[in-house]
Design a protein around this motif. Structure first.
Motif, mmCIF file in Angstrom:
data_model
loop_
_atom_site.group_PDB
_atom_site.id
_atom_site.type_symbol
_atom_site.label_atom_id
_atom_site.label_comp_id
_atom_site.label_asym_id
_atom_site.label_seq_id
_atom_site.Cartn_x
_atom_site.Cartn_y
_atom_site.Cartn_z
ATOM 1 N N GLU A 1 23.477 8.529 34.416
ATOM 2 C CA GLU A 1 23.510 7.281 33.655
ATOM 3 C C GLU A 1 23.552 7.546 32.141
ATOM 4 O O GLU A 1 24.381 6.999 31.424
ATOM 5 C CB GLU A 1 22.270 6.446 34.020
ATOM 6 C CG GLU A 1 22.337 5.018 33.558
ATOM 7 C CD GLU A 1 21.029 4.268 33.820
ATOM 8 O OE1 GLU A 1 20.020 4.898 34.212
ATOM 9 O OE2 GLU A 1 21.035 3.042 33.608
ATOM 10 N N SER A 2 22.661 8.410 31.679
ATOM 11 C CA SER A 2 22.685 8.653 30.233
ATOM 12 C C SER A 2 23.866 9.539 29.840
ATOM 13 O O SER A 2 24.386 9.427 28.727
ATOM 14 C CB SER A 2 21.358 9.221 29.724
ATOM 15 O OG SER A 2 21.018 10.387 30.394
ATOM 16 N N ARG A 3 24.318 10.372 30.773
ATOM 17 C CA ARG A 3 25.497 11.193 30.470
ATOM 18 C C ARG A 3 26.720 10.302 30.234
ATOM 19 O O ARG A 3 27.469 10.495 29.293
ATOM 20 C CB ARG A 3 25.759 12.172 31.609
ATOM 21 C CG ARG A 3 26.773 13.243 31.246
ATOM 22 C CD ARG A 3 26.816 14.362 32.258
ATOM 23 N NE ARG A 3 27.276 13.908 33.550
ATOM 24 C CZ ARG A 3 26.654 14.129 34.694
ATOM 25 N NH1 ARG A 3 25.534 14.808 34.718
ATOM 26 N NH2 ARG A 3 27.145 13.689 35.826
ATOM 27 N N ALA A 4 26.884 9.284 31.070
ATOM 28 C CA ALA A 4 28.044 8.393 30.917
ATOM 29 C C ALA A 4 27.934 7.524 29.673
ATOM 30 O O ALA A 4 28.927 7.205 29.022
ATOM 31 C CB ALA A 4 28.190 7.515 32.156
ATOM 32 N N ARG B 1 20.441 19.566 28.978
ATOM 33 C CA ARG B 1 19.670 19.695 30.220
ATOM 34 C C ARG B 1 19.311 18.320 30.777
ATOM 35 O O ARG B 1 19.378 18.087 31.975
ATOM 36 C CB ARG B 1 18.386 20.507 29.983
ATOM 37 C CG ARG B 1 18.639 22.007 29.948
ATOM 38 C CD ARG B 1 17.337 22.794 30.124
ATOM 39 N NE ARG B 1 16.465 22.702 28.964
ATOM 40 C CZ ARG B 1 16.590 23.453 27.876
ATOM 41 N NH1 ARG B 1 17.565 24.355 27.793
ATOM 42 N NH2 ARG B 1 15.755 23.336 26.871
ATOM 43 N N GLN B 2 18.938 17.400 29.884
ATOM 44 C CA GLN B 2 18.595 16.054 30.360
ATOM 45 C C GLN B 2 19.815 15.354 30.952
ATOM 46 O O GLN B 2 19.720 14.687 31.975
ATOM 47 C CB GLN B 2 18.010 15.216 29.211
ATOM 48 C CG GLN B 2 16.652 15.725 28.749
ATOM 49 C CD GLN B 2 16.049 14.851 27.651
ATOM 50 O OE1 GLN B 2 16.685 13.933 27.143
ATOM 51 N NE2 GLN B 2 14.813 15.160 27.274
ATOM 52 N N PHE B 3 20.955 15.501 30.291
ATOM 53 C CA PHE B 3 22.186 14.875 30.781
ATOM 54 C C PHE B 3 22.566 15.420 32.154
ATOM 55 O O PHE B 3 23.064 14.693 33.010
ATOM 56 C CB PHE B 3 23.343 15.112 29.808
ATOM 57 C CG PHE B 3 23.339 14.194 28.610
ATOM 58 C CD1 PHE B 3 22.480 13.109 28.543
ATOM 59 C CD2 PHE B 3 24.204 14.408 27.547
ATOM 60 C CE1 PHE B 3 22.471 12.257 27.444
ATOM 61 C CE2 PHE B 3 24.212 13.564 26.452
ATOM 62 C CZ PHE B 3 23.343 12.488 26.395
ATOM 63 N N LYS C 1 22.530 2.999 28.408
ATOM 64 C CA LYS C 1 21.380 3.610 27.735
ATOM 65 C C LYS C 1 21.833 4.817 26.930
ATOM 66 O O LYS C 1 21.571 5.970 27.306
ATOM 67 C CB LYS C 1 20.317 4.012 28.760
ATOM 68 C CG LYS C 1 19.713 2.797 29.440
ATOM 69 C CD LYS C 1 18.730 3.187 30.515
ATOM 70 C CE LYS C 1 18.168 1.924 31.153
ATOM 71 N NZ LYS C 1 17.387 2.206 32.355
ATOM 72 N N PRO C 2 22.539 4.559 25.830
ATOM 73 C CA PRO C 2 23.045 5.688 25.038
ATOM 74 C C PRO C 2 21.894 6.439 24.356
ATOM 75 O O PRO C 2 20.814 5.882 24.160
ATOM 76 C CB PRO C 2 23.937 5.006 23.999
ATOM 77 C CG PRO C 2 23.362 3.634 23.848
ATOM 78 C CD PRO C 2 22.815 3.257 25.202
#
Ligand code: ATP
Length: 427
Positions: free
Chosen positions: A217-220, A210-212, A141-142
């Motif tokens: 999951e979205s950070r990766a 902040r969200q990452f 989920k990029p």
């Protein structure tokens, strides 16, 4: 039971690694379907057999990795097949990014942060889209970040924003906008207020950071950042600012040697940043200023009415006293170059100015801020946009179109000095 003799259906055979480039006619939509083999549009696979309808003026390519048969129904401005494309190099980039995402996932660290740069009409948005769709197809989920305030694809022109891509991007509908994070800049070129543009880029990056932090999951999966085609002078400075602000570690340079070598040179002391030169596709269609201007008004119209006129905006009425309208920046900023050496421009470009509601606001698009206090307006993202259709000075009432009915999420509205290339004939 229409007569079959009048059918306009044509078949096109695509060889392995070739594409059908299409510009849909200006007046009517085009229907297209995949009959045999497999094919994709900018990274998203076509479903077999199902007719898809593409709106007028859309420009796109159907690419086949292993060969396919396509059927077209309707007229096109142009359509031709091409077997020379840079797709292999693009998919190789994807493969490398995939490896980095897997490593990031395994070690709970950060995935690739890709920024796509290059002159106007080099295919930046298209490459961004392919990389996102290929990643989503593999279950990532990029985050898509669009810094292009002129021809960007997140809500309306004049904005920067970000949105997670959870599925391959729909070839007709484009970037999904259920939960976009949007910041309103209000002009279609950053030169009007460079400082404000930088402030908003910074705000957006901090919000994503902040969200990452709370979402491995979205950070990766990382991000893919689309940029403006302005790559000289201040435009170049803003690219460097974006690379730095978002901590990019992959810079994809489309179609320009000079920009690539300049970036390699200035980034050489950052060994974790890869600068990769990629070829521009011969299929990218150049768009002149008039076309871009038109495209901007269509986007604004689309925001309220939908791509196929399938949305109906609501007309709402509010009292002047229920709303509080602000403008950011003290009008057009004098360029520093026009001032004596050492002098600072007088108007603070990020100053908030309260605007009285009067007929000057008629036919303007205003952003609805998420701010709770006026001081928060500059640093807040926006909930959406309204379009002012009537101002009744006597009764102190303002009539506006909004995508949905009901009260606005905030009383704070932001107005722009420029009409965003907006054409009131559209409404
Ligand atoms: P900008 O200068 O606005 O930033 P850009 O560099 O992002 O533009 P794109 O928007 O990716 O360029 O491409 C320009 C147009 O060309 C778009 O309408 C896109 O759909 C179309 N296009 C891109 N690649 C192809 C292709 N291979 N075949 C047909 N059309 C294409």
């Amino acid at each position: 039971a229409g007569s079959t003799s009048a059918s306009t259906i044509r078949q096109v055979k695509l060889d392995r690694e070739s594409e059908l480039r299409i510009e849909v006619g200006y007046d009517s939509p085009l229907r297209l379907r995949l009959v045999t083999g497999t094919a994709e549009i900018f990274g998203t696979e076509l479903p077999p057999e199902i007719w898809l309808t593409f709106p007028p003026r859309l420009k796109f390519a159907v690419f086949a990795w292993y060969g396919a048969t396509i059927e077209l129904d309707g007229t096109t401005e142009t359509d031709y097949t091409a077997d020379e494309t840079p797709m292999i190099s693009y998919v190789n980039v994807h493969a490398i990014l995939e490896g980095r995402r897997n490593r990031a996932k395994a070690s709970s660290s950060e995935g690739p942060r890709v920024i796509v740069v290059g002159p106007t009409d080099s295919g930046k948005s298209t490459l961004s889209r392919m990389l996102l769709s290929w990643a989503a197809k593999q279950g990532w989920k990029p985050t898509f970040v669009d810094l292009d305030i002129g021809q960007g694809s997140i809500t309306i022109p004049g904005c920067i924003g970000a949105t997670p891509i959870e599925m391959p991007i729909d070839p007709v509908e484009g970037i999904p906008l259920e939960i976009p994070l949007v910041y309103f800049y209000g002009h279609t070129t950053p030169s009007n207020n460079v400082d404000l543009y930088k402030v908003l880029v910074k705000e957006l990056s901090q919000m994503l950071e902040r969200q990452f932090a709370g979402n491995a999951e979205s950070r990766a999966a990382g991000m893919v950042i689309n940029t403006m085609g302005w790559i000289e002078g201040v435009g170049y400075e803003l690219l460097l600012h974006a690379i730095d602000t978002f901590n990019c570690n992959v810079v994809l340079v489309l179609g320009q040697e000079k920009l690539c070598s300049m970036l390699r040179d200035v980034l050489r002391n950052k060994p974790n940043v890869d600068v990769v030169k990629l070829q521009k596709s011969g299929g990218v269609v150049s768009r002149n200023a008039k076309f871009r201007q038109k495209a901007r008004s269509y986007r604004i119209r689309e925001y309220f009415y939908g791509l196929a006129n399938d949305l109906s905006p609501h007309s709402n009425i509010a009292n002047f006293s229920d709303l509080s309208v602000y403008r950011i920046g003290g009008g057009p900023q004098a360029p520093r170059s026009a001032l004596p050496i050492g002098a600072e421009p007088a108007a603070d470009p990020t100053r908030l100015v309260h605007v009285n509601i009067n007929r000057d606001l008629l036919h303007l698009v205003l952003a609805v801020s998420f701010a709770k206090e006026p001081e928060e307006i500059i640093s807040s993202n926006v909930a959406g946009f309204i379009y002012v259709t009537d101002i009744d000075i006597q009764r102190k009432k303002i009539t506006y179109l909004a995508p949905s009915a009901g009260e606005l999420p905030s009383k704070f509205l932001i107005v722009v000095c420029e009409a965003l290339g907006f054409d009131s004939k559209c409404f």
